[in-house]
Write an enzyme that holds these catalytic residues in place. Structure first.
Site, PDB file in Angstrom:
ATOM      1  CE1 TYR A  23     -67.378  57.280 -31.040  1.00 34.15           C
ATOM      2  CE2 TYR A  23     -69.522  56.230 -30.893  1.00 34.15           C
ATOM      3  CZ  TYR A  23     -68.285  56.344 -31.496  1.00 34.15           C
ATOM      4  OH  TYR A  23     -67.959  55.532 -32.547  1.00 34.15           O
ATOM      5  CE  LYS A  70     -67.739  52.860 -30.721  1.00 36.63           C
ATOM      6  NZ  LYS A  70     -67.838  52.355 -32.078  1.00 36.63           N
TER       7      LYS A  70
END
Length: 562
Positions: free
Chosen positions: A101, A172
């Site tokens: 991420y 996510k």
């Protein structure tokens, strides 16, 4: 019997199994499974455990020196063997979180079309606006319970990335699983391809999205409405997370749908929840309360204002009136302090603007009051950066704040690292180690006068996986503000610094499963209290959380007759 101990019956065999990421085991298929599923000869002779596979994968991972290459390598594992991917990530969560991420995912979004290898998720393009139901039915995931959706217009601090924004929902949802124990079989990343206003993408022959200027106005609104209705028809109980929508759309979409569907906006509400949780922890460490703070923001967009509204709500919960709470929050944007006589205020900014009558006695009072002037006059104890403007928390500003506040709370939250308002090293050196610091991106520990400071990453990954787990475990039909406030308080209860007087402001990522379960319990309780979920005891809710918590372990397979 736990799901991972119960055999899974499969109706197909041969190479098709090796091409299905959710069920592929690679070299871990047993002798019996290799016979039953016609896999003999398709795999090397040795049968490995998942830990042996993860060890080899990590060895390969460490051979890459470039973060983007590491990201691509991990994504390749995810697209071939999801169970192995999550075991590997969970084994090295602190090291790999910045790779899967932020900040590395930003580079992956920018190069999405150039690096494209294999399909994942759904791309719903505007030209297919009348066939959204058909597109949803084409999904390889049938039992979807959590959706992350973006339109790619405001990706991190990078702006319009078109369909390249798909990297964000994929990343996510990887965190929903690795941090919150949500089964990857229940997750679906979606990109709404409504065109792009990025000229570099429109002119790039490799760009894979709809090559068209972004639609807007009624066309955009009707398209999103059609999407939301179609999702509700297909998966009526799914939690929908809005991700990286532009400011002009983020708040209106949230306001329109938050009371119709089980949904939330992570940029607005998730960021607010983790920030308030971090602030509550910082206040506990400083032996004070949030309602006693004076808070200044640099950045008054949807994210900043969402955090500010959550702070106001917590101050009210601690006993202040709404007027008192709002008087203690100061919003600064590129034009200076927001004041109630400004004609260009956006609807969500209006309640957060300071009354001119209250500040006209300030030194250097004018229409454009700078951040330094706000610090000198308002004397904030908390400074939060969500501006995306690197280096704007200058030494002069921080020392001015420290002159009236012994333990300043400073949160430069902008992503990626290149956009941070100040580095933790500078903040701690300028305050002689007295600042309480949390950042939006990961930073190495800082040494000041022989004392080592662990830097807390005020990352939404501390919050949204627990919210998702709580919604799933309780069967909640909505995500209310009170549920989000409960998640903030639950996070603060896990702070090592607040609990023990030492250590980081937020718990280490190695404890993220424990944190997510704690948050899930708090969120689920409030959902039940508010009638957003069916009644059940705390014990049953805790059991539901455990039952819904997926772990990266291979299941035994049996073959059905065909």
């Amino acid at each position: 019997m736990d799901d991972h101990k119960r055999p899974l019956y499969l109706p197909f065999a041969g190479p098709a199994i090796l091409e299905a990421p959710l069920i592929n085991k690679g070299s871990a298929f047993t002798d019996e499974e290799r016979v039953f599923f016609n896999l003999e000869g398709l795999l090397p002779h040795v049968i490995e455990t998942i830990e042996e596979q993860a060890s080899r994968a990590y060895d390969q991972y460490t051979n890459f020196t470039n973060d983007l290459d590491k990201h691509i390598y991990l994504r390749n594992i995810q697209d071939t063997n999801e169970t192995l991917y999550y075991r590997l990530v969970q084994n090295h969560i602190t090291e790999m979180m910045p790779i899967i991420y932020t900040p590395t995912v930003g580079m992956a979004c920018e190069r999405f079309s150039k690096n494209y290898r294999r399909n994942r998720g759904l791309f719903i393009s505007y030209p297919n606006k009348d066939r959204i139901d058909d597109l949803l039915n084409n999904s390889t995931r049938q039992k979807v319970k959590i959706i992350v959706v973006t339109d790619g217009e405001r990706i991190l601090g990078l702006g319009d990335q078109g369909i390249g924004g798909m990297g964000i929902p994929i990343g996510k949802l990887s965190l929903y699983t690795s941090c919150g124990g949500i089964s990857p079989a229940y997750t679906l990343p979606i990109t709404l391809d409504v065109g792009t206003d990025n000229p570099n993408l429109l002119e790039d022959p490799m760009y894979m999205g709809w090559r068209h200027q972004r639609i807007g106005g009624e066309e955009y609104t009707e398209f999103v409405e059609a999407f939301m209705q179609a999702v509700h028809r297909r998966w009526p109980d799914a939690l929908i997370q809005f991700e990286d929508f532009a400011q002009k759309n983020a708040m209106p979409l949230l306001e329109r749908y938050k009371d119709q569907y089980c949904c939330f906006n992570d940029d607005v509400q998730g960021t607010a929840a983790v920030t308030v949780g971090s602030l509550l922890a910082a206040c506990k460490a400083a032996k004070t309360k949030l309602s006693e703070q004076r808070v200044t923001f640099l950045g008054a967009g949807s994210a900043g204002c969402g955090i500010a509204e959550a702070i106001v709500a917590q101050m009210i919960a601690e006993g202040l009136s709404e007027e008192q709470a709002r008087a203690q929050v100061f919003m600064v944007d590129r034009w200076g302090l927001l004041q109630d006589n400004m004609p260009t205020l956006l609807p969500f900014q209006q309640k957060l603007a300071q009354k001119c009558d209250d500040i006209e006695g300030w030194d250097n009072f004018s229409e454009n009051i700078s951040l330094l002037d706000v610090v000198n006059n308002a004397k904030p104890t908390v400074l939060i950066g969500v501006s995306g403007a690197p280096g704007v928390f200058s030494e002069e500003i921080i020392k001015a704040m420290h002159s009236h506040c012994p333990r300043p709370i400073v949160f430069p939250l902008s992503n990626p690292t290149s956009r941070v308002e100040a580095t933790p090293k500078d903040l701690l050196h300028w305050t002689k180690g007295q600042a309480l610091v949390a950042t939006g991106s990961p930073f190495e520990p800082v040494v000041v006068e022989d004392e080592t400071f662990e830097i807390a990453q005020c990352n939404n990954s501390y919050i949204f996986p627990g919210i998702g787990l709580g919604v799933l475990a309780a069967g909640a039909k909505r995500v209310s503000n009170e549920m989000l406030m409960a998640s903030s308080r639950a996070l603060a209860e896990c702070s090592p610094l607040a609990l023990d007087g030492e250590g980081p402001l937020l718990p280490p990522l190695e404890e993220i499963h424990k944190v997510s379960k704690h948050i899930a319990l708090a969120v689920g309780k409030v959902a039940i209290e508010q009638g957003h979920a069916l009644p059940c005891t705390d014990e049953l809710l805790e059991q539901s959380i455990e039952d819904n918590f997926w772990t990266a372990e291979y299941r035994r397979y049996k073959r059905t007759s065909f």
